[in-house]
Design a protein around this motif. Structure first.
Motif, PDB file in Angstrom:
ATOM      1  N   ILE A 186      51.894  38.352  41.055  1.00 35.74           N
ATOM      2  CA  ILE A 186      50.815  38.897  40.222  1.00 35.74           C
ATOM      3  C   ILE A 186      50.760  40.390  40.460  1.00 35.74           C
ATOM      4  N   PHE A 187      50.853  41.137  39.345  1.00 32.69           N
ATOM      5  CA  PHE A 187      50.734  42.592  39.414  1.00 32.69           C
ATOM      6  C   PHE A 187      49.382  42.966  38.811  1.00 32.69           C
ATOM      7  N   GLU A 188      48.379  42.923  39.676  1.00 29.43           N
ATOM      8  CA  GLU A 188      47.012  43.195  39.225  1.00 29.43           C
ATOM      9  C   GLU A 188      46.228  43.724  40.415  1.00 29.43           C
ATOM     10  N   PRO A 189      45.792  44.991  40.330  1.00 28.73           N
ATOM     11  CA  PRO A 189      45.072  45.546  41.490  1.00 28.73           C
ATOM     12  C   PRO A 189      43.708  44.915  41.725  1.00 28.73           C
ATOM     13  N   SER A 190      43.124  44.279  40.712  1.00 26.57           N
ATOM     14  CA  SER A 190      41.780  43.703  40.877  1.00 26.57           C
ATOM     15  C   SER A 190      41.811  42.261  41.364  1.00 26.57           C
ATOM     16  N   LEU A 191      42.984  41.753  41.749  1.00 28.51           N
ATOM     17  CA  LEU A 191      43.068  40.372  42.213  1.00 28.51           C
ATOM     18  C   LEU A 191      42.378  40.229  43.572  1.00 28.51           C
ATOM     19  N   GLU A 192      41.528  39.235  43.648  1.00 27.49           N
ATOM     20  CA  GLU A 192      40.883  38.856  44.913  1.00 27.49           C
ATOM     21  C   GLU A 192      41.222  37.389  45.172  1.00 27.49           C
ATOM     22  N   GLN A 232      50.297  40.675  50.051  1.00 32.81           N
ATOM     23  CA  GLN A 232      49.848  41.709  49.115  1.00 32.81           C
ATOM     24  C   GLN A 232      50.364  43.062  49.573  1.00 32.81           C
ATOM     25  N   ASN A 233      50.864  43.818  48.579  1.00 41.16           N
ATOM     26  CA  ASN A 233      51.336  45.180  48.813  1.00 41.16           C
ATOM     27  C   ASN A 233      50.805  46.030  47.672  1.00 41.16           C
ATOM     28  N   GLY A 234      49.664  46.638  47.927  1.00 40.57           N
ATOM     29  CA  GLY A 234      49.035  47.419  46.866  1.00 40.57           C
ATOM     30  C   GLY A 234      48.596  46.523  45.728  1.00 40.57           C
ATOM     31  N   ALA A 235      49.080  46.860  44.517  1.00 37.17           N
ATOM     32  CA  ALA A 235      48.702  46.078  43.342  1.00 37.17           C
ATOM     33  C   ALA A 235      49.563  44.852  43.161  1.00 37.17           C
ATOM     34  N   ILE A 236      50.600  44.695  43.964  1.00 39.92           N
ATOM     35  CA  ILE A 236      51.491  43.541  43.848  1.00 39.92           C
ATOM     36  C   ILE A 236      51.030  42.471  44.835  1.00 39.92           C
ATOM     37  N   SER A 237      50.841  41.252  44.332  1.00 43.79           N
ATOM     38  CA  SER A 237      50.408  40.123  45.164  1.00 43.79           C
ATOM     39  C   SER A 237      51.388  38.985  44.976  1.00 43.79           C
TER      40      SER A 237
END
Length: 733
Positions: free
Chosen positions: A239-245, A206-211
């Protein structure tokens, strides 16, 4: 002035008139001047300076750094002559050095496979492999870096190398950037490099919003986006989503996979899953189940083997009864028996007992009873208080609230007592003694069933032979010697009814057999005491059995004493014989006629005298008698030994005499043979034999010969013949 310059040197001469400096080589020089200053240098020196002349030798592989009138000068390999007083040599620098600087002059060497980093007037520049000559006062050297470095930065310029199998993480204007495999040249002051990450470092990068999520084969990726569950299949996901957990991977073979309200449940073969959905029990069969319900809860443990004896989940029960088993259960207060198979029972009021074998003797569930009477047993039970007997090997099902099972009794027991019922087995050689309403009744050999409660068994009397020990019989003999001994009698009951009546007291709790034996022992002890008082104690008592002495064959020529065995007439009856005979006459007849008991035999053990002094006196007499007998035996042994020794001495003497006769005969024969031989020999041989014989006589014993001279010695040694030797010896002298 004459100047001499040696070979291999240079002489620098400065004239006082005009201050000029000249260089003089080897030789003789004439200087016409009022004042001369000179300095000699070795021609091999790299730097020679005097007055206004400077001579610099830059050797190959070096660069000279100096200043001419304040201006930097780089001197290449070779010889340099400066005729300026303002020239100054700073140093010699190795030409292989990466950086050689002299003021604004810069000689930069960038080695192969490296890049040179520098700034020119604060602007970043990158120098390629090679030698660079720069003439600028605004040049600043920062160093070299390998061209294989993953990250090279020089101010706003960035060179990033992303190797195969890696991904570069960076930000540009605070926005996440992923760099793929390759070489990236970026000229942006807002660029920030984070680093390279191997794609195999982990399943989640993960790098910021990019996973970047890698889901391995046979696994599922579990995560959530904006709190909503996400399930990722096998593969690589960008996945380009900052809310990804990202929660992590889970094997597709895991039995339970849960992410939020989503549940993936895999039920293996032969298993069943237990769960509740909104509080209701739910069974999940073999297979994969996808359930999206937050109310689903798995039991603990969640899986059970389908062949387990009992699976319970709330009010639901699965009971598996294996072959050869039976399970008693009570449902709503009523008992049931579950036989082989699988039973589904959903009832809140159920009680399940442990499984038992179909061959178990007794199984019950509430008011239901199952009895299996084993072979060789009798089943004993009570029905409404009445005794019930089940025969061996039978099976019974009873549904009764007043039934009670008491267990099984061995059919071979002599007495099986169950409430008022009695089963009596009388063996061969025994008689059963019973009292029917107080009246004595005998039971003969066989099996008898007694159903009347007032008909009781008192015991069994053996009709075989029995040996009873009588301990410590004490009495005073007719000659006032107090004696004590132990005895034993062998008896047999021939009339059981008479023996029970005469020898027992008739108590209900008495042991008939023990009481009969005790009375016989007491009466025998009393009669033995009476008989002792009517007999005298003999002086000698023999053993109850005698063993004849073994016979030994002795040769007639050996002078051994022949001892004869004692004759039978020497062994008398003795005290014990008298006691035995009187007891067998009186006691046997009394017991047979009055008590129905036949006395077969009686034996008395060793008799002991109570008076210790009298016992010691008798023992002393026995010891004295034994000592006398021992002396007699010793005397006989001495006599026999003396005769044997005399015979041995006689034999030795006869042998020695015979040996002397033989040796004398041999010596005579030897002398005779020698004499005949010497008579026939010549005179020198005869003399030699005489001397040898004399020498042998002298060596065999200590002998001293005294003679006047050698002639006299010859006479002594040779006898008559030696006398002839004496004149010859004297003539020679």
């Amino acid at each position: 002035r004459v100047l001499l310059v040696k070979q291999g040197t240079l002489c620098f001469v400065q004239y006082a008139e005009n201050g000029t400096t000249h260089v003089l080589q080897a030789g003789v020089h004439l200087g016409a001047s009022f004042g001369v200053s000179a300095k000699t240098f070795d021609v091999k020196e790299n730097h020679m300076s005097f007055g206004t002349v400077s001579f610099v030798r830059v050797r190959p592989g070096y660069v000279g750094i100096g200043a001419d009138n304040g201006k930097p000068v780089l001197l290449l390999p070779g010889q340099h002559l400066f005729h300026e007083a303002t020239f100054e040599l700073v140093e010699f620098a190795d030409i292989n050095e990466n950086r050689i600087s002299s003021g604004p002059l810069h000689l930069i060497r960038v080695p192969p496979a490296t890049l040179g980093l520098a700034t020119l007037n604060k602007k970043p520049i990158i120098l390629d492999t090679g030698v660079h000559f720069l003439h600028s006062p605004g040049f600043e050297w920062q160093g070299t870096v390998s061209v294989n470095a993953n990250y090279v930065s020089n101010g706003p310029i960035s060179i990033i190398r992303v190797q195969p199998g890696y991904v570069g993480f960076a930000t540009c204007s605070k926005r996440a950037v992923l760099l793929g495999v390759g070489l990236h040249f970026i000229n942006d002051p807002s660029f920030e490099y984070v680093g390279n990450r191997a794609l195999t470092d982990g399943n989640f990068l993960q790098n910021g919003a990019i996973s970047l999520v890698r889901v391995a084969p046979s696994t599922l990726g579990l995560g959530s986006i904006q709190r909503k569950p996400v399930v990722l299949d096998a593969g690589l996901h960008l996945i380009f989503e900052p809310s990804l957990e990202y929660i992590g991977p889970a094997s597709v073979n895991d039995d339970i996979i849960q992410v939020g309200p989503v549940s993936i449940i895999r039920v293996p073969p032969g298993m069943v899953a237990l769960s509740t959905l909104n509080g209701s029990p739910t069974l999940l069969d073999v297979g994969v189940h996808f359930i999206n319900d937050v109310a689903l809860q798995m039991a603990d443990p969640p899986f059970r083997r389908i062949d387990e004896p009992l699976i319970s989940l709330g009010p639901m029960n699965i009971i598996t009864v294996p072959r050869g088993k039976i399970v008693p259960v009570i449902v709503d207060g009523e008992g049931h028996f579950l036989l082989e198979g699988r039973h589904f029972i959903s009832h809140p009021r159920i009680s399940i007992k442990r499984a038992q074998c179909l061959t178990d003797e007794y199984v019950f569930a509430g008011t239901r009873h199952r009895i299996v009477v084993p072979n060789g047993k009798l089943g004993l039970a009570l029905e409404r208080g009445e005794p019930v007997v089940y025969e061996t090997g039978s099976v019974h099902l009873v549904h009764s609230t007043l039934f009670e099972y008491r267990g099984a009794a061995d059919v071979t027991q002599q007495l099986v007592s169950h409430a008022s019922l009695k089963i009596v087995t009388v063996k061969d050689g025994q008689v059963g003694i019973t009292y029917n309403n107080g009246v004595l009744e005998l039971l003969q050999t066989g099996r008898h069933t007694i159903e009347v409660a007032t008909h009781v068994l008192a015991g069994f009397v053996s009709t075989g032979q029995q040996t009873l020990r009588i301990s410590e019989v004490t009495g005073m003999s007719l000659d006032n010697v107090e004696l004590t001994f132990d005895a034993a009698i062998c008896v047999r009951v021939i009339d059981a009814q008479k023996a029970v009546v005469m020898l027992t007291c008739g108590r209900s709790d008495a042991d008939i057999v023990g009481e009969i034996q005790a009375n016989i022992q007491e009466r025998a002890k009393l009669d033995l005491s009476t008989i002792i008082g009517k007999n005298r104690l003999n002086k000698k008592h023999e053993a109850t059995t005698t063993t004849p002495l073994p016979k030994k064959a002795v040769a007639d020529e050996d002078d051994y004493e022949h001892l004869s065995e004692p004759s039978a007439s020497d062994i008398g009856g003795g005290f014990r014989t008298a006691i035995h005979d009187n007891f067998m006459i009186q006691f046997k007849q009394e017991m047979r006629e009055e008590c129905g008991v036949e006395v077969i035999n009686m034996a008395i053990e060793d008799v002991k005298i109570v008076d210790s002094d009298l016992a010691k006196a008798l023992a002393s007499a026995a010891v004295a008698n034994s000592a006398l007998e021992r002396q007699t035996i010793d005397a006989e042994i001495v006599q026999v030994r003396a005769g044997a020794e005399s015979k041995v001495a006689q034999i030795n003497a006869e042998g020695q005499a015979a040996a002397m006769r033989i040796m004398a005969r041999a010596e005579a024969d030897r002398i005779e043979t020698i004499s005949k031989t010497l008579e026939q020999a010549c005179e020198p041989v005869q003399r030699q034999e005489v001397i040898r014989t004399s020498g042998g006589a002298l060596t065999s014993a200590s002998t001293v010969l005294l003679a006047q001279d050698m002639g006299g010695l010859a006479t002594l040694l040779g006898g008559a013949q030696g006398a002839a030797l004496a004149p010859a010896v004297a003539a020679r002298r």
